[in-house]
Write an enzyme that holds these catalytic residues in place. Structure first.
Site, PDB file in Angstrom:
ATOM      1  N   CYS A 118     -10.522  -9.265  -0.878  1.00 18.77           N
ATOM      2  CA  CYS A 118     -11.894  -9.241  -1.380  1.00 18.77           C
ATOM      3  C   CYS A 118     -12.364 -10.686  -1.599  1.00 18.77           C
ATOM      4  O   CYS A 118     -11.557 -11.609  -1.664  1.00 18.77           O
ATOM      5  CB  CYS A 118     -11.884  -8.484  -2.706  1.00 18.77           C
ATOM      6  SG  CYS A 118     -13.432  -8.451  -3.601  1.00 18.77           S
ATOM      7  N   ASN A 159      -1.861  27.105  14.868  1.00 20.56           N
ATOM      8  CA  ASN A 159      -0.931  26.001  14.604  1.00 20.56           C
ATOM      9  C   ASN A 159       0.314  26.205  15.454  1.00 20.56           C
ATOM     10  O   ASN A 159       0.690  27.332  15.745  1.00 20.56           O
ATOM     11  CB  ASN A 159      -0.569  25.976  13.109  1.00 20.56           C
ATOM     12  CG  ASN A 159       0.051  24.663  12.688  1.00 20.56           C
ATOM     13  OD1 ASN A 159      -0.493  23.597  12.982  1.00 20.56           O
ATOM     14  ND2 ASN A 159       1.186  24.717  12.029  1.00 20.56           N
ATOM     15  N   CYS A 163     -11.340  -3.002  -3.742  1.00 18.51           N
ATOM     16  CA  CYS A 163     -10.572  -4.131  -4.271  1.00 18.51           C
ATOM     17  C   CYS A 163      -9.772  -3.655  -5.483  1.00 18.51           C
ATOM     18  O   CYS A 163     -10.329  -3.026  -6.374  1.00 18.51           O
ATOM     19  CB  CYS A 163     -11.512  -5.259  -4.683  1.00 18.51           C
ATOM     20  SG  CYS A 163     -10.664  -6.604  -5.541  1.00 18.51           S
ATOM     21  N   HIS A 195      -7.440  13.680   1.368  1.00 15.75           N
ATOM     22  CA  HIS A 195      -6.566  12.510   1.292  1.00 15.75           C
ATOM     23  C   HIS A 195      -7.331  11.204   1.522  1.00 15.75           C
ATOM     24  O   HIS A 195      -6.741  10.176   1.839  1.00 15.75           O
ATOM     25  CB  HIS A 195      -5.397  12.645   2.280  1.00 15.75           C
ATOM     26  CG  HIS A 195      -4.456  13.768   1.932  1.00 15.75           C
ATOM     27  ND1 HIS A 195      -3.489  14.236   2.785  1.00 15.75           N
ATOM     28  CD2 HIS A 195      -4.358  14.526   0.807  1.00 15.75           C
ATOM     29  CE1 HIS A 195      -2.828  15.228   2.188  1.00 15.75           C
ATOM     30  NE2 HIS A 195      -3.343  15.425   1.001  1.00 15.75           N
ATOM     31  N   CYS A 216     -13.265 -11.881  -4.272  1.00 14.97           N
ATOM     32  CA  CYS A 216     -12.715 -12.314  -5.567  1.00 14.97           C
ATOM     33  C   CYS A 216     -11.263 -12.734  -5.449  1.00 14.97           C
ATOM     34  O   CYS A 216     -10.676 -13.213  -6.425  1.00 14.97           O
ATOM     35  CB  CYS A 216     -12.865 -11.214  -6.613  1.00 14.97           C
ATOM     36  SG  CYS A 216     -11.554  -9.969  -6.564  1.00 14.97           S
TER      37      CYS A 216
HETATM   38 ZN    ZN Z   1     -12.525  -8.000  -5.733  1.00 14.13          ZN
END
Ligand code: ZN
Length: 252
Positions: A156, A221, A131, A123, A158
């Site tokens: 990010c 468990n 990003c 996972h 950007c």
């Molecule tokens: Zn980015």
């Protein structure tokens, strides 16, 4: 009915007889480290939120801040959590050459912190973020520290939103990781399920693959699983207590 000490002795015997053990772990191995099972209704994490409405890839793209509000308490717990004796016991069994891989559904990095080497995180994990605009991958420790302090969805350079490298509802499992895990478990002569109720598919299908090839099965468990009837040994105990005792007998 065997008592716990006898069960631990029998688990150690089964492990001594095996050469290619694969462990499969879930939320139950990390609850002793203070990380709640975030899929469980008792975790407190769903009191204010519907998982599919905040922790799915669709919800993330629609409202990342809402996702980050939800994951805020969990990420603080994960950043501060330390491995417990169950994580260390698995790392030790790997050092002994008995355990060939750990397959986990957890995203908390605790197997890695405990020193497990061959690790398949089905996972994903929180060590990195990507990003969603330019796809740049970034180390996340400092970003998560800042997020824990200010609560704001991280960006990010950007300007795009950063998404942790974890698998949200509605996303595919990391294919390469899953195939490697499949390969490891297909070769197993013993599968050790620790702290997983084997409820989340397709990860939960993996032990059945080993059983088809004649592998033995130990389940540690606190809840029943769909494979209990096929297990050679079932231990209903605390993994942080049981696993170190087994590892000690094996290495003695
Ligand atoms: Zn980015």
């Amino acid at each position: 009915m065997m008592d716990l000490t006898e069960q631990i002795q029998q688990a150690a015997e089964l492990i001594k007889q095996a050469n290619h053990i694969v462990a499969m772990t879930g939320a139950g191995i990390s609850t002793p480290s203070g990380i709640p099972d975030f899929r469980s209704p008792d975790s407190g994490l769903w009191d204010k939120a519907d998982p599919l409405a905040v922790a799915s890839i669709y919800a993330f793209r629609q409202n990342p801040q809402k996702f980050y509000n939800w994951i805020h308490p969990l990420s603080r717990m994960m950043l501060n959590a330390a491995p417990n004796p169950a994580h260390y016991a698995l790392a030790q069994l790997e050092k002994e050459g008995k355990l060939k891989a750990v397959i986990t559904q957890n995203i908390d990095d605790l197997h890695n912190k405990a020193g497990s080497q061959i690790l398949y995180e089905l996972h994903g994990h929180l060590r990195q973020m990507t990003c969603i605009r330019c796809y740049r991958v970034q180390e996340s420790t400092e970003i998560i520290k800042k997020f824990i302090a200010d609560g704001l969805a991280p960006h990010c350079q950007c300007g795009g939103i950063l998404k942790p490298n974890v698998i949200l509802f509605g996303e595919q499992l990391p294919m390469q990781e899953y195939i490697s895990a499949q390969r490891a478990i297909a070769n197993a002569d013993l599968v050790l399920v620790a702290g997983s109720s084997l409820e989340v598919s397709p990860a939960s299908d993996l032990p059945a693959l080993a059983l088809q090839n004649g592998a033995r099965l130990i389940i540690i468990n606190d809840q029943p699983t769909y494979l209990d009837s096929q297990a050679n040994l079932i231990i209903r105990g605390d993994v942080a207590d049981v696993l170190p005792r087994i590892a000690e007998l094996v290495t003695a």
